[in-house]
Motif scaffolding. Structure first.
Motif, PDB file in Angstrom:
ATOM      1  N   MET A   1      17.392 -40.365 -88.257  1.00  0.00           N
ATOM      2  CA  MET A   1      17.550 -38.889 -87.663  1.00  0.00           C
ATOM      3  C   MET A   1      16.136 -38.060 -87.724  1.00  0.00           C
ATOM      4  O   MET A   1      16.100 -37.304 -86.857  1.00  0.00           O
ATOM      5  N   ALA A   2      15.365 -38.379 -88.859  1.00  0.00           N
ATOM      6  CA  ALA A   2      13.830 -37.969 -88.550  1.00  0.00           C
ATOM      7  C   ALA A   2      13.306 -38.348 -87.533  1.00  0.00           C
ATOM      8  O   ALA A   2      12.244 -37.480 -87.120  1.00  0.00           O
ATOM      9  N   GLY A   3      13.262 -39.434 -87.195  1.00  0.00           N
ATOM     10  CA  GLY A   3      12.464 -40.008 -85.877  1.00  0.00           C
ATOM     11  C   GLY A   3      13.003 -39.124 -84.553  1.00  0.00           C
ATOM     12  O   GLY A   3      12.082 -38.753 -83.860  1.00  0.00           O
ATOM     13  N   LEU A   4      14.108 -38.848 -84.338  1.00  0.00           N
ATOM     14  CA  LEU A   4      14.538 -38.129 -83.533  1.00  0.00           C
ATOM     15  C   LEU A   4      13.924 -36.720 -83.287  1.00  0.00           C
ATOM     16  O   LEU A   4      13.521 -36.075 -82.482  1.00  0.00           O
ATOM     17  N   THR A   5      13.901 -36.071 -84.819  1.00  0.00           N
ATOM     18  CA  THR A   5      13.445 -34.919 -84.914  1.00  0.00           C
ATOM     19  C   THR A   5      12.002 -34.752 -84.532  1.00  0.00           C
ATOM     20  O   THR A   5      11.611 -33.687 -83.960  1.00  0.00           O
ATOM     21  N   ILE A   6      11.263 -35.798 -84.811  1.00  0.00           N
ATOM     22  CA  ILE A   6       9.763 -35.825 -84.907  1.00  0.00           C
ATOM     23  C   ILE A   6       9.724 -35.965 -83.149  1.00  0.00           C
ATOM     24  O   ILE A   6       8.976 -34.974 -82.493  1.00  0.00           O
ATOM     25  N   ILE A   7      10.281 -36.731 -82.560  1.00  0.00           N
ATOM     26  CA  ILE A   7      10.501 -36.950 -80.915  1.00  0.00           C
ATOM     27  C   ILE A   7      10.636 -35.303 -80.217  1.00  0.00           C
ATOM     28  O   ILE A   7       9.793 -35.038 -79.407  1.00  0.00           O
ATOM     29  N   LEU A   8      11.636 -34.655 -80.725  1.00  0.00           N
ATOM     30  CA  LEU A   8      12.083 -33.622 -80.006  1.00  0.00           C
ATOM     31  C   LEU A   8      10.775 -32.609 -80.285  1.00  0.00           C
ATOM     32  O   LEU A   8      10.760 -31.796 -79.394  1.00  0.00           O
ATOM     33  N   LEU A   9      10.293 -32.613 -81.518  1.00  0.00           N
ATOM     34  CA  LEU A   9       9.113 -31.491 -81.807  1.00  0.00           C
ATOM     35  C   LEU A   9       8.032 -31.839 -81.085  1.00  0.00           C
ATOM     36  O   LEU A   9       7.482 -30.982 -80.535  1.00  0.00           O
ATOM     37  N   VAL A  10       7.581 -33.308 -80.630  1.00  0.00           N
ATOM     38  CA  VAL A  10       6.363 -33.520 -80.104  1.00  0.00           C
ATOM     39  C   VAL A  10       6.667 -33.046 -78.638  1.00  0.00           C
ATOM     40  O   VAL A  10       5.696 -32.613 -77.835  1.00  0.00           O
ATOM     41  N   CYS A  11       8.034 -33.481 -78.239  1.00  0.00           N
ATOM     42  CA  CYS A  11       8.030 -33.028 -76.704  1.00  0.00           C
ATOM     43  C   CYS A  11       8.055 -31.447 -76.609  1.00  0.00           C
ATOM     44  O   CYS A  11       7.473 -31.084 -75.322  1.00  0.00           O
ATOM     45  N   ALA A  12       8.809 -30.644 -77.357  1.00  0.00           N
ATOM     46  CA  ALA A  12       8.566 -29.169 -77.301  1.00  0.00           C
ATOM     47  C   ALA A  12       6.909 -28.803 -77.318  1.00  0.00           C
ATOM     48  O   ALA A  12       6.688 -27.869 -76.825  1.00  0.00           O
ATOM     49  N   GLN A  13       6.231 -29.575 -78.256  1.00  0.00           N
ATOM     50  CA  GLN A  13       4.848 -29.100 -78.165  1.00  0.00           C
ATOM     51  C   GLN A  13       4.038 -29.513 -77.025  1.00  0.00           C
ATOM     52  O   GLN A  13       3.281 -28.614 -76.702  1.00  0.00           O
ATOM     53  N   ILE A  14       4.453 -30.664 -76.230  1.00  0.00           N
ATOM     54  CA  ILE A  14       3.557 -30.961 -75.299  1.00  0.00           C
ATOM     55  C   ILE A  14       4.178 -29.977 -74.004  1.00  0.00           C
ATOM     56  O   ILE A  14       3.349 -29.438 -73.487  1.00  0.00           O
ATOM     57  N   LEU A  15       5.347 -29.645 -74.091  1.00  0.00           N
ATOM     58  CA  LEU A  15       5.878 -28.795 -73.062  1.00  0.00           C
ATOM     59  C   LEU A  15       5.292 -27.398 -73.253  1.00  0.00           C
ATOM     60  O   LEU A  15       4.602 -26.589 -72.308  1.00  0.00           O
ATOM     61  N   LEU A  16       5.028 -26.673 -74.514  1.00  0.00           N
ATOM     62  CA  LEU A  16       4.324 -25.734 -74.757  1.00  0.00           C
ATOM     63  C   LEU A  16       2.761 -25.565 -74.298  1.00  0.00           C
ATOM     64  O   LEU A  16       2.479 -24.544 -73.806  1.00  0.00           O
ATOM     65  N   VAL A  17       2.125 -26.673 -74.489  1.00  0.00           N
ATOM     66  CA  VAL A  17       0.779 -26.975 -74.027  1.00  0.00           C
ATOM     67  C   VAL A  17       0.626 -26.794 -72.578  1.00  0.00           C
ATOM     68  O   VAL A  17      -0.203 -26.338 -72.007  1.00  0.00           O
ATOM     69  N   ALA A  18       1.611 -27.461 -71.975  1.00  0.00           N
ATOM     70  CA  ALA A  18       1.669 -27.465 -70.678  1.00  0.00           C
ATOM     71  C   ALA A  18       1.723 -26.242 -69.860  1.00  0.00           C
ATOM     72  O   ALA A  18       1.071 -25.965 -69.096  1.00  0.00           O
ATOM     73  N   VAL A  19       2.965 -25.448 -70.390  1.00  0.00           N
ATOM     74  CA  VAL A  19       2.986 -24.030 -69.793  1.00  0.00           C
ATOM     75  C   VAL A  19       1.790 -23.296 -70.003  1.00  0.00           C
ATOM     76  O   VAL A  19       1.525 -22.569 -69.370  1.00  0.00           O
ATOM     77  N   LEU A  20       1.234 -23.226 -71.356  1.00  0.00           N
ATOM     78  CA  LEU A  20       0.051 -22.484 -71.643  1.00  0.00           C
ATOM     79  C   LEU A  20      -1.292 -22.889 -70.587  1.00  0.00           C
ATOM     80  O   LEU A  20      -1.852 -22.090 -70.315  1.00  0.00           O
ATOM     81  N   GLY A  21      -1.490 -24.112 -70.507  1.00  0.00           N
ATOM     82  CA  GLY A  21      -2.385 -24.388 -69.726  1.00  0.00           C
ATOM     83  C   GLY A  21      -2.232 -24.186 -68.120  1.00  0.00           C
ATOM     84  O   GLY A  21      -3.041 -23.428 -67.771  1.00  0.00           O
ATOM     85  N   ALA A  22      -0.923 -24.081 -67.762  1.00  0.00           N
ATOM     86  CA  ALA A  22      -0.589 -23.626 -66.274  1.00  0.00           C
ATOM     87  C   ALA A  22      -0.903 -22.094 -66.159  1.00  0.00           C
ATOM     88  O   ALA A  22      -1.225 -21.703 -65.294  1.00  0.00           O
ATOM     89  N   ALA A  23      -0.386 -21.491 -67.402  1.00  0.00           N
ATOM     90  CA  ALA A  23      -0.655 -19.984 -67.430  1.00  0.00           C
ATOM     91  C   ALA A  23      -2.086 -19.786 -67.396  1.00  0.00           C
ATOM     92  O   ALA A  23      -2.543 -18.676 -66.547  1.00  0.00           O
ATOM     93  N   GLY A  24      -2.922 -20.531 -68.160  1.00  0.00           N
ATOM     94  CA  GLY A  24      -4.330 -20.066 -68.097  1.00  0.00           C
ATOM     95  C   GLY A  24      -5.018 -20.300 -66.676  1.00  0.00           C
ATOM     96  O   GLY A  24      -5.785 -19.792 -66.307  1.00  0.00           O
ATOM     97  N   ALA A  25      -4.715 -21.398 -66.107  1.00  0.00           N
ATOM     98  CA  ALA A  25      -5.121 -21.672 -64.887  1.00  0.00           C
ATOM     99  C   ALA A  25      -4.870 -20.853 -63.880  1.00  0.00           C
ATOM    100  O   ALA A  25      -5.629 -20.394 -62.854  1.00  0.00           O
ATOM    101  N   GLY A  26      -3.503 -20.243 -63.663  1.00  0.00           N
ATOM    102  CA  GLY A  26      -2.975 -19.078 -62.800  1.00  0.00           C
ATOM    103  C   GLY A  26      -3.678 -18.058 -63.099  1.00  0.00           C
ATOM    104  O   GLY A  26      -4.111 -17.395 -62.157  1.00  0.00           O
TER     105      GLY A  26
END
Length: 66
Positions: A1-26
């Motif tokens: 269960m801990a592995g799934l939690t880590i994967i979900l947190l990393v995915c959320a962090q990647i999406l957050l960085v992608a959204v922030l990068g897109a907002a900065g570029a815009g």
């Protein structure tokens, strides 16, 4: 269960960085005088670039790590 939690947190962090990068570029595109459609296009390409980079790094790490 801990592995799934880590994967979900990393995915959320990647999406957050992608959204922030897109907002900065815009925002930078708008500050340099681009119109809204051009700024949205640049933001979308930055978002896609961050996700592509994350996928490439994940693939490289999957090949290296056991």
């Amino acid at each position: 269960m801990a592995g799934l939690t880590i994967i979900l947190l990393v995915c959320a962090q990647i999406l957050l960085v992608a959204v922030l990068g897109a907002a900065g570029a815009g925002k930078l595109a708008r500050m340099s005088g681009a119109d809204y459609p051009t700024a949205v296009l640049l933001a979308a390409s930055a978002f896609a670039a961050v996700l592509t980079l994350a996928a490439a790094v994940a693939t490289a790490l999957a090949d290296v790590l056991p």
